[in-house]
Each structure stands twice: as C-alpha cells, then as structure tokens.
Motif scaffolding. Sequence first.
Motif, mmCIF file in Angstrom:
data_model
loop_
_atom_site.group_PDB
_atom_site.id
_atom_site.type_symbol
_atom_site.label_atom_id
_atom_site.label_comp_id
_atom_site.label_asym_id
_atom_site.label_seq_id
_atom_site.Cartn_x
_atom_site.Cartn_y
_atom_site.Cartn_z
ATOM 1 N N MET A 331 -2.774 -1.006 3.412
ATOM 2 C CA MET A 331 -3.723 -0.421 4.367
ATOM 3 C C MET A 331 -4.267 -1.477 5.321
ATOM 4 N N ILE A 332 -4.517 -2.686 4.822
ATOM 5 C CA ILE A 332 -5.004 -3.764 5.685
ATOM 6 C C ILE A 332 -3.985 -4.062 6.782
ATOM 7 N N ASP A 333 -2.716 -4.148 6.422
ATOM 8 C CA ASP A 333 -1.663 -4.412 7.417
ATOM 9 C C ASP A 333 -1.637 -3.322 8.479
ATOM 10 N N ARG A 334 -1.753 -2.078 8.047
ATOM 11 C CA ARG A 334 -1.709 -0.966 9.008
ATOM 12 C C ARG A 334 -2.933 -0.953 9.914
ATOM 13 N N PHE A 335 -4.111 -1.150 9.314
ATOM 14 C CA PHE A 335 -5.334 -1.114 10.122
ATOM 15 C C PHE A 335 -5.470 -2.322 11.041
ATOM 16 N N ASN A 336 -4.845 -3.432 10.682
ATOM 17 C CA ASN A 336 -4.815 -4.568 11.608
ATOM 18 C C ASN A 336 -4.170 -4.167 12.931
ATOM 19 N N LEU A 337 -3.078 -3.410 12.831
ATOM 20 C CA LEU A 337 -2.395 -2.934 14.038
ATOM 21 C C LEU A 337 -3.219 -1.879 14.766
ATOM 22 N N ASP A 338 -3.811 -0.966 13.995
ATOM 23 C CA ASP A 338 -4.561 0.134 14.608
ATOM 24 C C ASP A 338 -5.850 -0.341 15.274
ATOM 25 N N PHE A 339 -6.541 -1.282 14.636
ATOM 26 C CA PHE A 339 -7.866 -1.677 15.107
ATOM 27 C C PHE A 339 -7.917 -3.050 15.765
ATOM 28 N N GLY A 340 -6.767 -3.701 15.858
ATOM 29 C CA GLY A 340 -6.745 -5.008 16.503
ATOM 30 C C GLY A 340 -7.478 -6.079 15.726
ATOM 31 N N ARG A 341 -7.404 -6.037 14.398
ATOM 32 C CA ARG A 341 -8.050 -7.042 13.557
ATOM 33 C C ARG A 341 -7.005 -8.029 13.040
ATOM 34 N N SER A 342 -7.501 -9.098 12.375
ATOM 35 C CA SER A 342 -6.586 -10.113 11.839
ATOM 36 C C SER A 342 -6.929 -10.431 10.388
ATOM 37 N N VAL A 343 -7.283 -9.398 9.627
ATOM 38 C CA VAL A 343 -7.622 -9.563 8.216
ATOM 39 C C VAL A 343 -6.344 -9.850 7.429
ATOM 40 N N LYS A 344 -6.434 -10.845 6.546
ATOM 41 C CA LYS A 344 -5.253 -11.239 5.774
ATOM 42 C C LYS A 344 -5.390 -10.939 4.281
ATOM 43 N N ARG A 345 -6.622 -10.801 3.796
ATOM 44 C CA ARG A 345 -6.789 -10.618 2.357
ATOM 45 C C ARG A 345 -8.089 -9.891 2.066
ATOM 46 N N ILE A 346 -8.251 -9.535 0.811
ATOM 47 C CA ILE A 346 -9.482 -8.926 0.321
ATOM 48 C C ILE A 346 -9.946 -9.754 -0.876
ATOM 49 N N SER A 347 -11.224 -10.016 -0.960
ATOM 50 C CA SER A 347 -11.731 -10.898 -2.001
ATOM 51 C C SER A 347 -11.610 -10.258 -3.384
ATOM 52 N N GLU A 348 -11.616 -11.115 -4.415
ATOM 53 C CA GLU A 348 -11.546 -10.625 -5.785
ATOM 54 C C GLU A 348 -12.763 -9.772 -6.119
ATOM 55 N N GLU A 349 -13.932 -10.167 -5.600
ATOM 56 C CA GLU A 349 -15.152 -9.390 -5.851
ATOM 57 C C GLU A 349 -15.030 -7.990 -5.260
ATOM 58 N N ALA A 350 -14.443 -7.912 -4.062
ATOM 59 C CA ALA A 350 -14.268 -6.599 -3.433
ATOM 60 C C ALA A 350 -13.286 -5.752 -4.225
ATOM 61 N N LEU A 351 -12.210 -6.368 -4.696
ATOM 62 C CA LEU A 351 -11.239 -5.627 -5.506
ATOM 63 C C LEU A 351 -11.862 -5.149 -6.813
ATOM 64 N N THR A 352 -12.741 -5.961 -7.370
ATOM 65 C CA THR A 352 -13.414 -5.553 -8.602
ATOM 66 C C THR A 352 -14.275 -4.326 -8.354
ATOM 67 N N ARG A 353 -14.991 -4.316 -7.229
ATOM 68 C CA ARG A 353 -15.798 -3.137 -6.884
ATOM 69 C C ARG A 353 -14.921 -1.907 -6.741
ATOM 70 N N LEU A 354 -13.797 -2.073 -6.079
ATOM 71 C CA LEU A 354 -12.882 -0.936 -5.899
ATOM 72 C C LEU A 354 -12.347 -0.444 -7.238
#
Length: 464
Positions: A331-354
């Motif tokens: 989803m990050i790869d897709r939304f980078n294209l859709d929204f013009g962002r350059s996000v490369k990763r998600i933190s471990e803390e964020a993944l834990t919340r998910l």
Amino acid sequence: MRGELIVTSEIQTLLEAIIHSTQDAISVVDSDGIGILINPAYTRLTGLEEEQVIGKSADVDIAEGESVHLKVLQTRLAVRNVKMKVGPKGRDVIVNVAPILVGDELKGSVAVIHDISEMRALSEELERARKRIRKLEAKYTFEDILGTSIAMTAAVEAAKRAAETKATVLLRGESGCGKELFAHAIHNASDRKYNQFVRVNCAAIAEGLLESELFGYVEGAFSGARKGGKKGLFEEANDGSIFLDEIAELSLSTQAKLLRVLQEREILRVGGAMPIAVNVRVIAATHVHLEQAIAQGKFREDLYYRLNVLPIMIPPLRHRIEDIPILTHMMIDRFNLDFGRSVKRISEEALTRLSEYAWPGNVRELENVIGRAMIQAKYQDSTIESAQIDLPEHSVKASTHAITPFPTIVSLEEIVREAERHALLEALNESNDNKTQAAKRLGISIRTLYYKLERLGISDQSTM
C-alpha cells in the motif's frame, strides 16, 4: 426547339456534374441493363474504369452475388440494402437500386453503392478491442493476492484448484477481506480468461431491475422496454464468468431463477417463452452466514447446495495478522505514486499498533488507515510513525480466537451445530474470554454456557 435542346443539354451537364461530385459510388444502366454512366467514386470503390463498365452488361462489376440492376429492371421495384462483393478485389458493399421511370416508360436504373469493407474492418477491430477489454476487466491474478499466512495460503491454493474446473465457486468471508480479488484471479487462471468477466453487485441493483439486468427481457415485456429487447448479464457473460457479489441479497424469486440457470444452463428473458442456452461459470460471494439465512427462510436451501460446490473461506485480517507488514508495504508503494510521497518504510511501533487492532473492516480498513497516514505525511517523510496511525478509539486487541470457517454442511443438524459454535466463539471473542459476559451477550445462563462449550468441544485452550 433549339432552345429546348440547349436546356436539356444544360440539365444533363448539371446532373452529370452532381453525380461526379458526390462521394457515393453511383452506376447507371439503360433499360437493357447496359452501363451508361459511372462516377469517380465508383471507380475508387470498385477499381473499374469507364471502359470496363460503360457499354458492358450490368453484372460486369460483380465479384459475388447477383445483379441488382437486372432485378430492378425486371420488377420495376426499388431494392435496398443488398450485400455483395464488387470489383477485382471483391470489396464488400451495400447496394440500393431504383428504377428510372419517365411516365410509365422504364429508361433504366440507378445504383448507389456504399463501401462496408472499412466498416467491417472497424467492427472486427472493435471486437478485438472488446476482447482485450474483457481480459482487462478481470484485473487481478493470484500474484496480486499477498500473504504468507497459513489461512491465506490455504485459501489461495483452494482457489487455484477451483480455477482449473468449470464448477461453481462460492467465496465466503467478511466485507473487505478480498472476495472480488479472488473472483478476478479465478477467472484469469481459468480457460475462460479471454472471454467476458461480468461483475454484478446484487445489493447495488434495485430488486425491480435486477431480474431484467441478469436475464434480459423481450420487446414489450414491460412499459419502457427497449425495442428489440435486451440481453441480460448472463448472456453477456456467455463462454466467460459472472461474479455475483452479495449473493444473499437476492430475493427468493430471483434465487429461484438463478437456480434454474445453474441446473439447466439456460436463462429465460423477462416476458419471454423460449429458453436461451448459456455457458457461464458462476462465481458467487457473500459475507452472510448462509446457513443461518436458510434457517430464517431468507435463502433457498436448494440454491445453497448448487452454489456450495467449491466453497472457499477467505480469512479475515485479524486471523492473518502476520500478513500486515507485506500488505502495508504494498500500500505504501501504491500511495507514494498516488499522493506524490516518498515513504520507504513503516516503523516497528506502528506495525505493532496495526497488529493489535481487530480490523472489523479487514484489508479495506487497513488500506484506509495507511492512506490517511500517507496523506498526513510530509513530502520529506520517509517513515510512517506510530503517531500517524489513526485508529478508532474503541480499538480492540486482535483476538487469537480461531473461529473456524463454516465447512461444507450436509445436514440441518450440522447447520445448527456450526451456527451455535460460531455464536459461542464470537461471544467469547467480544467478551475477551469473560464467560459471564459472554453468557449475558447470548442471553443464557453461565451453567448453560459451560454445558454448550463442553458439548461442542470448545475447551479453554481452544478459545484462547
């Protein structure tokens, strides 16, 4: 007299100029069927010059078919829309021919010839394009289904086996878990992949229109019916697949008609009397507990058995938490294209919340959460942090209860048993294993709860 001849000559010159300037191919023959006039458009269309036509029989230009000129000269009646081939190259044309009458005297006939070779080529190209579009309409393949969890791997393997058959498939699972994705993949992995893939959301079409949309109608079937009638979606999907999403939303009367399609492989248009054979692979989907719907009289049991030939249970996201990282990165790869962002990763803390969230909306909800995080991210951000993960306040820890998917059921006793087992597990899940609260939710005593847990073989260990 001389003046009349001059006027006649001027009229003839004017008529010839008109005929020569028109873009339609025209040929004129006399009463004996001998060519007396053609125009440049005729030469361009047929490839025949004046010396090959003028003074020759009316059938000199015909490559395939009979001379319409000669027919008109015999009958003195106009003829329209006759298909034939003309000229050395056999060009496909439509011919309209009318007699030339001066008073009651037949002077000859005139033909207007329309080239349909280009139209036919365009039609063939359109059909090829339609086939490509039909292929593209089923957008996803099994490669697009991400996940390495045991539950998802088992579902994908079952779907791949189903794709190799012609049998009806029933996709079961909660809303947002990917049933349509599976339907696309099954079609694209089958021998019908180059034919039509028709998608129907049974809940999105008004009941009054659904029957005519699915099965079509004949002319005059009802007020406002299209002249000549209309094909239904089953006919459109002939030799392909039809995906019936939210199948439980069909009325009982429409369910009966669908049953006929599955049994007889034919449809009956609304207002029609003649059945039409169809060769359609049905892929149905529902998030509804069909066994309970049968018990409530909302779903036909005979249709259930026809649909439940190859049931595939797609697991909810809370039962495949280990797939969240791979889904999130996609989803990050897709939304980078859709929204013009350059996000490369998600933190471990964020993944834990998910991973600790119960995901009642499944993958669709995860997609919304990641989308919001990406929109809120700054253009220079390269990591999604836990603080950017916007989850509902009533976030509930994802349960490890393994609520068993409903298997293929062959008796009413099993239907009731599985429904009861499912209800017990859901109540325990929602009560975090507090049996007193679970009993209250179910409206039974704590003693009855323990009795049912023991009878159904649900031990403390199996519900943790």
